[in-house]
Design an enzyme around this catalytic site. Structure first.
Site: not given
Ligand code: CDP
Length: 788
Positions: A222, A372-373, A742
Site C-alpha cells: 500500500q 481499515r481505520c 473506513e
C-alpha cells in the site's frame, strides 16, 4: 463538487494497460501472482509449529534431495549479510529468519528456493527442524507480571516484556472531574485480534537484473515509495541503492492496512533474487496470511466516564493494555505509539480526558496495523460509543436524547477537544436526526417496549462516531521519519490529453475514477482523456501511500492544487494567445474567455497545444505541475448509525434486522464510490461485531487460523444496508472533502454491540465484548435465567 459536471468518468486506465502487458500472463490478470518472467524461481516457507522455542537444528538434506529444489535459506545464511533482522515501522526489530529461537506459531523458520512452486512446497515439507520448547506467554497481563519469562532476549538490557508507556491529556483535571462527578460508569472492554483477510494474500516477484544492476519488485504494498526507501536503508550495505530499486504495486486485491508492513517473505525473495540473479516469486497461501501476517486491535481497555446528575458528560479516563505480539510492528505515526487512540472523546463535548496505554510483548505475530481505520480510531470509537450508551442506560435517558445533549454543537467548530485535536467541521445532531427519521426511531422504541412485555428480545443501538483521517500535517505525522504528505504530478500533452501520477496506491477504492474526476472538474479536460497512475516508484512522485483514509484528504487535495497550478500557467498562455490581460480572462471548466467578449476564448486543448508549439517567449514550454500537499489539519468525517437487532432467546443468535448509516464525508466526489465504500465498510464492521476473532490457547496455538474457524460474513449474514448522507464540507480541504473509506468499519461495531446490550439491558446485561457470537449470548441468557 458537483459530480454531474464531470459525467465522463474515466478510470481503470492502468489496469487496462497492465492487462496488455506481456509480463502479466496468468489468466490475463493484473495481480502480483500473475507476473511471469523467464527463468522465475519460487519460494516456499517453513513455519514453526511452536509459539516459543529454541531452534536446535535445521536438517535440510531431505529437502535438497527433492527434484527442483535449489537451496534452503536459513537465518544463519541471512546473518552473513546482516539481513536476519529488519526494522519495523515503529523502530522495533523483527526477524526475517530466526537464528536462535522462534517467537510465535507459524513464524518463518527457513525458505526453500526451487524451480517450480510444487517443488518449493515439497521441499518445505521435507525440511526437518528440531525445536526445544520454551515457556509461552499469550496473555499481555501475564506478560507484565513480575517473574514472567522475558521474551525479547535478543535485546541486551531488556528485563521485562513492557514495550512502552504512553499517556495523553490532563490527568489532574480529569481526576478532579471524576472526584466531583455525580455519576460515573466503568467498564472493561476487549477488542480482540482480528485479521484483514483481504481477497488477495501477500506476495511479490523480486527481479534483480545483474546487467542493469537494478532490482524491480512487483509487490502487494500500500506504500511503494516508503518500502523503496526502507529497502535502500536496510540493504544499502549489500549494494541496493535507492535509485536502483523499483517497486511496482499492481492491483493488490485489498489492503486494509495489512499490506503496509514489510513481511519476511518479501525480504527473502529479494535476497534470493540478488544472490541468484533470477526472478523469485513468493506468494502466501491463505492460512499463512491469516496466521502470520500483522493483526489488528488486541486492546484491553478499562474506561470510565463521568457525568453530572442531569446527564451532562464531564470527563473520560482510559487505561489500555496493547498486545503487540513479539515485536512492535504497528503502522502508527512515530510520535503516537497508540496511533490516534486519543481521539477517544469522540463526538462529545467533554471538558477533561486522560488516556494511558502500555504496550506489551507476547508470543504472537506482530500486531497493531490500522485495519481499515486511522491508526486505532476503531478502538477509540468503540470505547466512547459503548461508554456513552452505558451512561445513558444507567441514567435511564434515551441514548439518542443523551447523545443530542452531549454532542459538540455545530457552532462550536472548529472545536478543540480535551485531548488537543482541532475538529474541522461537523453537525452531529443533523446526522443523528436524519438516521432517526430514516429508521423511524420513535416507532422502534414503542415496538421494543411492547415486545419486551411479551418476552421478545429486541434492541436498538446507536453509534455517532467521529473519525480522524488524512494524516497528516507533516509537523506531527511521520512514519520512520518520512513525513506524511502526499503528491500528484500532472502532465498535459500537446493534444490536450493528460496523465496524472500519485504517491498513493488504490487497492480497489476507485482512485482511477475519482482522481480523474477531480482533474476533470478543475481543468475541464474530460475524465476519459486523463490517465491516472499510481504504484510505480520509477514514475510516480514520492508519497506515503494509501491507508487510514488519507487518499482524498491528502492526495485528492494535491490533485486539486496541482490542477490549479496548471490552470495558472494555462491562464498566462491564454492571455498571450488572446492578446488580453490575465485579469481580463474568465475561467469556466474547459476554457478561458475574455471578459465581456465570450466569443473570444481558448479551450484548455488549444492552450495545451500552444504550450508546446506557440508558447510566449521567455516562458518555459510545457503544461505540467506537481504538488506535494502537506495538509494544514486532519479531516474529521462523522456519521450516525442505528442498528435494530432481534435476539433469539433459544439459540442466542443475533439477527441484524435493520441498519441505517448516515455518513458525512464533506463534499462527495463520486457518490457511487462513496456508497460502495460505506457498504463494504459496514460489512467489515459487522464481521468483528458478530463473528471474527483470532485467539490463542495457553501454549500459543492459534484459534482462527483458517476460514473454517475465522468466520467472515457472507451474503447470508449480511443485512441490507440502508445508507444516506449529510454534507458538512471541510473548511481547509481545497475541495471541502473528507475521507470516507473506513468510516463504516469504524462506526458499525459499536452500533451492533449497543443494540445487543440494549436488547438485554433489562436482564441485567451491561456489556458484551465483541464478537457477540451466538454461543456467548446463549451462555449469558442462561446465566440471567432466560430459559427458552
Ligand atoms: O485512502 P482511501 O482511498 O482508502 O480512502 P478515501 O480517501 O476515504 O477514499 C475512498 C474512495 O472514496 C476514493 O475513491 C475517494 O476518492 C472516494 N471519495 C469520494 O468520492 N468523496 C469523498 N468525500 C471521499 C472519498
Amino acid at each position: 463538487m458537483d459530480p454531474k459536471t464531470t459525467p465522463e468518468v474515466g478510470g481503470m486506465g492502468h489496469s487496462i494497460k497492465r492487462k496488455e502487458d506481456p509480463r502479466f500472463i496468468r489468466g490475463k490478470g493484473t495481480y502480483v501472482d500473475d507476473v511471469q518472467l523467464p527463468g522465475m524461481l519460487y519460494l516456499d516457507i517453513v513455519r514453526s509449529p511452536h509459539a516459543h522455542a529454541k531452534i536446535v537444528k535445521i536438517d535440510t538434506a531431505k529437502a535438497l534431495a527433492v527434484k527442483g529444489v535449489l537451496a534452503v535459506i536459513t537465518g544463519k545464511d541471512l546473518e552473513k549479510y546482516n539481513l536476519h533482522w529488519m526494522p519495523t515501522l515503529m523502530s522495533d526489530t523483527q526477524m526475517v529468519l530466526p537464528v536462535e529461537k522462534v517467537m510465535y506459531q507459524a513464524q518463518e523458520v527457513a525458505a526453500v528456493l526451487a524451480t517450480s512452486r510444487y517443488a518449493a512446497a515439497d521441499g518445505a515439507a521435507a525440511v526437518n527442524v528440531q525445536y526445544d520448547p520454551l515457556p509461552v506467554v499469550v496473555d499481555p497481563r501475564k506478560a507484565l507480571e513480575p517473574g514472567a519469562p522475558v521474551l525479547r532476549t535478543d535485546k541486551k538490557d531488556k528485563k521485562d516484556n513492557h514495550i512502552w508507556h504512553w499517556e495523553w491529556g490532563d490527568k489532574g483535571a480529569t481526576d478532579r472531574a471524576f472526584g466531583e462527578a455525580a455519576v460515573t460508569v466503568k467498564e472493561d472492554i476487549y477488542l480482540p485480534r482480528i485479521h484483514v483477510a483481504s481477497i488477495e494474500t501477500c506476495g511479490c516477484v523480486a527481479h534483480f537484473d545483474k546487467v542493469m544492476d537494478k532490482l524491480t519488485v512487483w509487490m502487494t504494498t500500500q506504500a511503494p515509495h516508503a518500502i523503496r526507501t526502507v529497502f535502500a536503508l536496510v540493504a544499502g550495505h549489500v549494494g541496493l541503492a535507492e535509485h536502483k530499486i523499483r517497486i511496482i504495486s499492481p492491483d493488490i486485491g485489498g489492503g486494509f492496512g495489512g499490506k503496509v508492513p514489510v513481511y519476511p517473505g518479501y525480504v527473502i525473495a529479494v535476497a534470493a533474487s540478488v544472490l541468484t540473479g533470477k526472478p523469485v516469486k513468493w506468494i502466501e497461501d491463505r492460512m499463512e496470511n491469516l496466521q502470520a501476517d500483522s493483526f489488528a486491535r488486541d486492546y484491553h481497555i478499562t474506561a470510565e466516564l463521568a457525568a453530572k446528575k442531569d446527564g451532562t458528560l464531564t470527563a473520560l479516563r482510559i487505561k489500555t493494555l496493547a498486545d503487540h505480539g513479539y515485536t512492535d510492528a504497528a503502522a502508527n505515526p512515530s510520535k503516537f505509539p497508540a496511533g490516534l487512540f486519543h481521539v477517544c472523546t469522540g463526538s462529545y463535548d467533554l471538558k477533561a480526558a486522560h488516556v494511558e496505554v502500555d504496550g506489551a510483548y507476547t508470543n504472537k505475530p506482530p500486531g497493531g496495523i490500522a485495519y481499515r481505520c486511522s491508526f486505532r480510531v476503531t478502538e477509540a470509537v468503540h470505547t466512547i460509543e459503548r461508554m456513552v450508551d452505558l451512561m445513558a442506560h444507567q441514567l435511564n435517558i434515551d441514548p439518542a436524547d443523551f447523545r443530542m445533549k452531549n454532542f459538540v454543537k455545530p457552532e462550536q467548530f472548529p472545536y478543540k477537544s480535551a485531548l488537543g485535536w482541532e475538529y474541522d467541521s461537523g453537525n452531529y445532531g443533523g446526522a443523528l436526526k436524519k438516521a432517526m427519521d430514516t429508521i423511524g426511531y420513535a416507532d422502534l422504541r414503542r415496538e421494543q417496549a411492547e415486545k419486551r412485555k411479551r418476552g421478545h428480545l429486541m434492541g436498538v443501538g446507536i453509534s455517532s462516531f467521529t473519525e480522524i483521517v488524512g494524516a497528516g500535517p507533516s509537523k506531527h505525522f511521520d512514519i520512520l521519519g518520512l513525513k506524511m504528505f502526499d503528491s500528484c504530478e500532472i502532465r498535459v500533452h500537446p493534444t490536450g490529453k493528460a496523465i496524472a501520477r500519485f504517491g498513493t496506491k488504490s487497492q480497489g477504492q476507485g482512485h482511477e475514477t475519482t482522481y480523474a474526476q477531480i482533474l476533470a472538474e478543475e481543468l475541464g479536460i474530460p475524465a476519459k482523456d486523463i490517465q491516472i497512475e499510481e504504484g510505480d516508484t520509477d514514475t510516480a512522485p514520492y508519497g506515503l501511500g494509501t491507508y487510514a483514509s488519507r487518499s482524498t484528504p491528502v492526495a485528492g487535495a494535491a490533485a486539486a492544487v496541482a490542477s490549479r497550478k496548471v490552470r495558472d500557467k494555462a491562464r498566462k498562455i491564454a492571455a498571450y494567445l488572446l492578446e488580453a490581460a490575465e485579469d481580463d480572462l474568465v475561467w469556466e471548466p474547459g476554457k478561458f474567455s475574455v471578459k465581456g467578449a465570450p466569443n473570444k476564448s481558448k479551450t484548455i486543448q488549444d492552450i495545451a497545444f500552444a504550450a508546446y508549439t506557440n508558447h510566449p517567449q521567455g516562458m518555459e514550454a510545457g503544461l505540467e505541475a506537481v504538488s506535494y500537499y502537506d495538509p494544514p489539519n486532519l479531516t474529521y468525517p462523522f456519521g450516525s448509525y442505528i442498528c435494530v437487532v432481534d435476539v433469539d432467546s433459544g439459540t442466542g443468535e443475533v439477527k441484524v434486522r435493520r441498519f441505517v448509516a448516515i455518513d458525512d464525508c464533506g463534499n462527495i466526489i463520486n457518490p457511487m464510490i462513496v456508497q460502495g465504500q460505506v457498504h463494504g465498510g459496514l460489512t467489515m464492521g459487522l464481521a468483528p461485531a458478530l463473528f471474527e476473532e483470532i485467539s490463542y490457547d495457553e501454549i500459543g496455538n492459534i484459534r482462527g487460523g483458517s476460514f473454517i474457524d475465522y468466520l467472515l460474513p457472507t451474503a447470508v449474514e449480511t443485512p441490507k444496508w440502508e445508507t444516506g448522507h449529510t454534507v458538512t464540507p471541510s473548511p481547509h480541504h481545497p475541495l471541502g472533502a473528507k475521507g470516507v473509506g473506513e468510516s463504516a468499519t469504524v462506526g458499525a461495531p459499536a452500533a451492533i454491540a449497543n443494540a445487543v446490550v440494549d436488547a438485554l439491558w433489562h436482564l441485567g446485561v451491561r456489556h458484551i465484548d465483541i464478537p457477540i457470537t451466538s454461543a456467548k449470548v446463549w451462555k449469558l441468557l442462561r446465566e440471567k435465567g432466560v430459559t427458552e
